[in-house]
Design an enzyme around this catalytic site. Structure first.
Site, PDB file in Angstrom:
ATOM      1  N   GLU A   1      11.696   5.610 -23.246  1.00  0.00           N
ATOM      2  CA  GLU A   1      10.555   6.362 -22.702  1.00  0.00           C
ATOM      3  C   GLU A   1       9.973   7.363 -23.695  1.00  0.00           C
ATOM      4  O   GLU A   1       9.035   8.084 -23.386  1.00  0.00           O
ATOM      5  CB  GLU A   1      10.943   7.074 -21.391  1.00  0.00           C
ATOM      6  CG  GLU A   1      12.183   7.932 -21.458  1.00  0.00           C
ATOM      7  CD  GLU A   1      12.550   8.538 -20.095  1.00  0.00           C
ATOM      8  OE1 GLU A   1      11.741   8.475 -19.162  1.00  0.00           O
ATOM      9  OE2 GLU A   1      13.660   9.082 -19.991  1.00  0.00           O
TER      10      GLU A   1
ATOM     11  N   ASP B   1       6.937   8.153 -18.689  1.00  0.00           N
ATOM     12  CA  ASP B   1       6.996   9.034 -19.847  1.00  0.00           C
ATOM     13  C   ASP B   1       6.489   8.342 -21.098  1.00  0.00           C
ATOM     14  O   ASP B   1       5.826   8.957 -21.922  1.00  0.00           O
ATOM     15  CB  ASP B   1       8.426   9.541 -20.059  1.00  0.00           C
ATOM     16  CG  ASP B   1       8.721  10.705 -19.130  1.00  0.00           C
ATOM     17  OD1 ASP B   1       7.870  11.604 -19.039  1.00  0.00           O
ATOM     18  OD2 ASP B   1       9.780  10.700 -18.486  1.00  0.00           O
TER      19      ASP B   1
HETATM   20  C1  PEP Z   1       9.758   7.123 -16.416  1.00  0.00           C
HETATM   21  O1  PEP Z   1       9.574   8.049 -17.211  1.00  0.00           O
HETATM   22  O2  PEP Z   1       9.087   6.083 -16.411  1.00  0.00           O
HETATM   23  C2  PEP Z   1      10.825   7.214 -15.397  1.00  0.00           C
HETATM   24  C3  PEP Z   1      11.134   6.198 -14.660  1.00  0.00           C
HETATM   25  O3  PEP Z   1      11.439   8.411 -15.249  1.00  0.00           O
HETATM   26  P1  PEP Z   1      10.829   9.691 -14.530  1.00  0.00           P
HETATM   27  O4  PEP Z   1       9.574   9.284 -13.829  1.00  0.00           O
HETATM   28  O5  PEP Z   1      11.856  10.196 -13.583  1.00  0.00           O
HETATM   29  O6  PEP Z   1      10.585  10.631 -15.663  1.00  0.00           O
HETATM   30 MG    MG Z   2      11.078   9.543 -17.460  1.00  0.00          MG
END
Ligand code: PEP
Ligand code: MG
Length: 758
Positions: free
Chosen positions: A607, A631
């Protein structure tokens, strides 16, 4: 100049409506620039005209009546050029247009600056004087600054239909109450109900208007709060008696006098008797007093405005905490607020919650993710919504288009009733897929997992037919406590999830706080939280937190052996190797303690862009990848996932994001390790087509999206998905890509997957 500018802006910001704000501007600017006229014209795109909305110096009767076609007059010249026009002798200019109603012949000089919001010209701010002189650069920049400050409020008023209402009041124009406000799609679905405005404690300016049915009860609430504040101040003054210099003591006396005097309490009660609820009555009175003080030329007196404001906040805080009446939620609650938080959402009984509308945030804000998990339609980034004035109004939140309609007309309501019924039908039809396998038409199995994080959330995930939990966000249990949960507490939580899904796999992610997820007991104050101390960076700095969590996870998996551990925010090989060492340590400790733990599979979230380019090094060290597209999109595109101002730029179908994901998938394949996508993109039917084409092994999403994506999988062949991917790889613009993919659903007769209705 800066002081004057600040004062004008402050006053404009505290105006209760646009009409008031425009009048403040024209009066104050005329005075500050010592000109003969100051006027505001607003552009009406439908009628292709600029309308005189407020003026100090032109005849009153002209307001609302003077209208210039888009190619007429100097005002139009300013608007079409989108830059200032500064003339010493305006009547000599070929574009000069004369309206006798304005009495304008007397004025020679003309300075007009455009009012621009997000690249769009909304109107023109004009000053004029009798003398034939050009304006100095200082004056030009002063006017530009004022116009730029006004732009947001105007955009807001235009979107909410307020401008139409003002014009209708002035006797020209009509009102369209069903005009939608544009926000951003937050969570799919359409919600219809009653707006319940929630707002933070002691924020006087955020107090919404609300209807009352018992005037005396409101007065009592107010009087009680005043009494409490009076006691607080007397206590404070007597405690500080000896230590305070005389002028500070005088401040307390002044406070007490204000509380006793007829003006503040008397005026507030007057407002209540006119139908305001106590907090709004207080807001009106305090803001009037603040204005009077701010306008005083004596700096000492004008600073007292802050004291009055502070006093108002204190009274409000008491009203809120004493106001025994707990917020009541109607059975069709649409939760509305400037910034809806996870806790505000959790306070509404789920069966009553029909929709969410938040002024801030975007599709990937955690509150949008939470709404999606609960299957509640949400609109985020509704920056034009006049939050203070919608409490109790009927409202529609369209989570597909991001539209919000306040007080919809009968015909609009009927249309939405039809759409909601179609939605329900489509959801019921899709539910039939629940127990069907997620196989493409040419037989490729793509397991669909659920994202979860709230305990109450397990049953929707189980009922959705998920083949496992692809992402368990462990931070939620941490967020709703007053301290870090201990090993046993965490064990209980993880055990329930692992047990509920065994033998199906469960991917527990280690703590990912920071960014927009704060722990009340572990404050992190940073300028740039998404680029700061977040996720694995925190837990590696605090092995005591990491080890407790790792031990709890591994213990919870004893006898089930379906645990996968997912590491968030990995941006370097060192972070990964350090994390693996800690996980091994936790495992070794448990073995030493005689607990029969099987080593869990370990994977990383991809990410952060650096992880994309380290894919080979990371692949050599882990068992699987899971792509966090929320992210990854924010970091690749440099667009804050929570910032409504740039939300239009945030798009996971951006060609750069698609290429990055493809690079990761190919990297995983080269090392023969499975790769999943667990960001919101996985639950987007259009994006899912591309991910299937890339060869992603599994997809993990909100339970509410699962059957929709299953339909996609079952109705496309891997071969066709690859063809679509090839076609899309040629495209350079996210909108073109989305439109193209969405059109594929319309062609297949399943447009309902990507828009409201069926
Ligand atoms: C993401 O970043 O895609 C993810 C699944 O984590 P979060 O949304 O909790 O940051
Ligand atoms: Mg994330």
């Amino acid at each position: 100049m800066l002081d004057i500018l600040r004062r004008i802006i402050q006053e404009v910001n505290s105006a209760r409506n646009l009409d008031q704000a425009l009048n403040i501007i024209v009066q104050q600017v005329k005075q500050a620039m010592a000109v003969d006229v100051c006027s505001v014209y607003l552009s009406n795109d439908v009628q292709q005209q600029h309308v005189l909305m407020a003026s100090e110096g032109l005849r009153e009767e002209a307001i609302g009546k003077i209208r210039l076609a888009f190619d007429e007059g100097l005002v139009s010249l300013v608007a079409s050029r989108a830059e200032p026009v500064n003339l010493a002798n305006a009547p000599e200019h070929p574009r000069y247009y004369y309206f006798p109603e304005t009495g304008e012949e007397e004025f020679s000089s003309f300075l007009g600056v455009p009012i621009i919001h997000h690249r769009k010209v909304l109107g023109v701010l004009v000053v004029q004087t009798r003398n034939a002189e050009c304006y100095l650069e200082d004056s030009v920049t002063f006017l530009i600054t004022i116009a730029s400050q006004l732009a947001g409020a105007i955009a807001h008023a235009a979107a909410s239909g307020e401008i139409d209402r003002i014009l209708a009041k002035k006797g020209s124009g009509t009102v369209d109450d069903s005009k939608p406000l544009r926000g951003l799609p937050g969570a799919p679905g359409v919600g219809k109900g009653t707006a319940v405005v929630v707002y933070p404690m002691a924020d006087l300016l955020a107090v919404p208007d609300r209807k009352i049915d018992d005037i005396e009860a409101e007065i009592e609430i107010f009087n009680k709060a005043v009494e409490k504040v009076r006691n607080d101040i007397t206590d404070l003054a007597s405690r500080l008696e000896k230590r305070l210099p005389a002028e500070d003591k005088a401040l307390f006396d002044a406070y007490l006098m204000m509380l006793d005097g007829a003006s503040l309490p008397g005026e507030t009660i007057g407002y209540i008797r006119r139908g305001y609820w106590a907090p709004a009555a207080l807001r009106e009175t305090i803001m009037e007093h603040v204005k009077v003080f701010r306008e005083m030329n004596d700096p000492y007196l004008s600073e007292r405005a802050d004291d009055v404001f502070d006093l108002g906040r204190r009274i409000l805080a008491h009203m809120q905490s004493e106001n025994i009446k707990v917020q009541e939620y109607p059975q069709d609650t649409i939760l509305v607020g400037d910034e809806i938080t996870a806790t505000m959402l959790a306070e509404v009984p789920t069966e009553f919650l029909k929709g969410v509308v938040s002024v801030r945030g975007s599709r990937t804000s955690h509150v949008a993710i939470l709404s999606r998990a609960l299957g509640i339609p949400a609109v985020m980034g509704a920056t034009d919504l006049p939050v203070g004035r919608v409490d109790g109004c009927p409202i529609i939140a369209d989570g597909y288009s991001g539209n919000v309609i306040v007080s919809p007309s009968k015909s609009v309501l009927k249309e939405y009733d039809r759409i909601i019924a179609e939605e329900a039908e489509l959801t019921a039809e899709l539910m039939e897929l629940r127990d069907q396998p997620a196989h493409t038409s040419d037989g490729v199995h793509i397991p669909l997992y659920a994202n979860t994080g709230l305990l109450s959330d397990i049953s929707p995930s189980l009922q959705s037919g998920a083949e496992g939990i692809g992402l368990y966000r462990t931070e939620f249990p941490f967020m709703i406590r007053q301290r870090f949960p201990g090993e046993d507490e965490q064990y209980q939580i993880y055990r329930q999830v692992l047990e509920a899904f065994a033998p199906r796999p469960v991917y527990l992610r280690t703590l990912d706080v920071g960014g927009d997820k704060a722990l009340p007991y572990f404050p992190i104050n940073e300028e740039n939280p998404f680029l700061g101390w977040r996720g694995i960076r925190i837990t590696l700095d605090h092995p005591e937190i990491f080890l407790v969590q790792a031990r709890a996870m591994m213990r919870a998996s004893v006898g089930l052996n379906n645990l996968h551990i997912l590491l968030p925010m990995i941006s370097s090989v060192a972070e990964l190797t350090d994390s693996i060492l800690l996980l091994r340590q936790a495992h070794a400790e448990l073995v030493e303690e005689g607990i029969d733990v099987v080593e869990p599979k370990i994977g990383v979230m991809i990410e952060v862009p650096s992880a994309v380019y380290l894919i080979d090094s990371l692949a050599r060290r882990v068992d699987f990848f899971s792509i966090g597209t929320n992210d990854l999109t924010q970091y690749l595109l440099a667009v804050d996932r929570n910032n409504a101002n740039v939300a239009e730029l945030y798009d996971s179908l951006h060609p750069a994001v698609i290429r990055a994901i493809f690079h990761v998938v190919l990297g995983a394949k080269a090392h023969n390790i499975p790769v999943s996508v667990c960001g919101e993109m996985a639950g987007d039917p259009a994006a899912a087509l591309l991910l299937i084409g890339m060869g992603v092994n599994s997809l993990s999403m909100s339970a509410s999206s699962l059957t929709r994506v299953k339909w996609v999988i079952r109705n496309v062949s891997k071969k066709r998905a690859l063809e679509l991917l090839d076609e899309v790889m040629e495209m350079e613009d996210p909108q073109t890509i989305r439109q193209y993919l969405n059109s594929r659903f319309e062609v297949a007769g399943m447009g309902g997957l990507v828009r409201a209705g069926k």
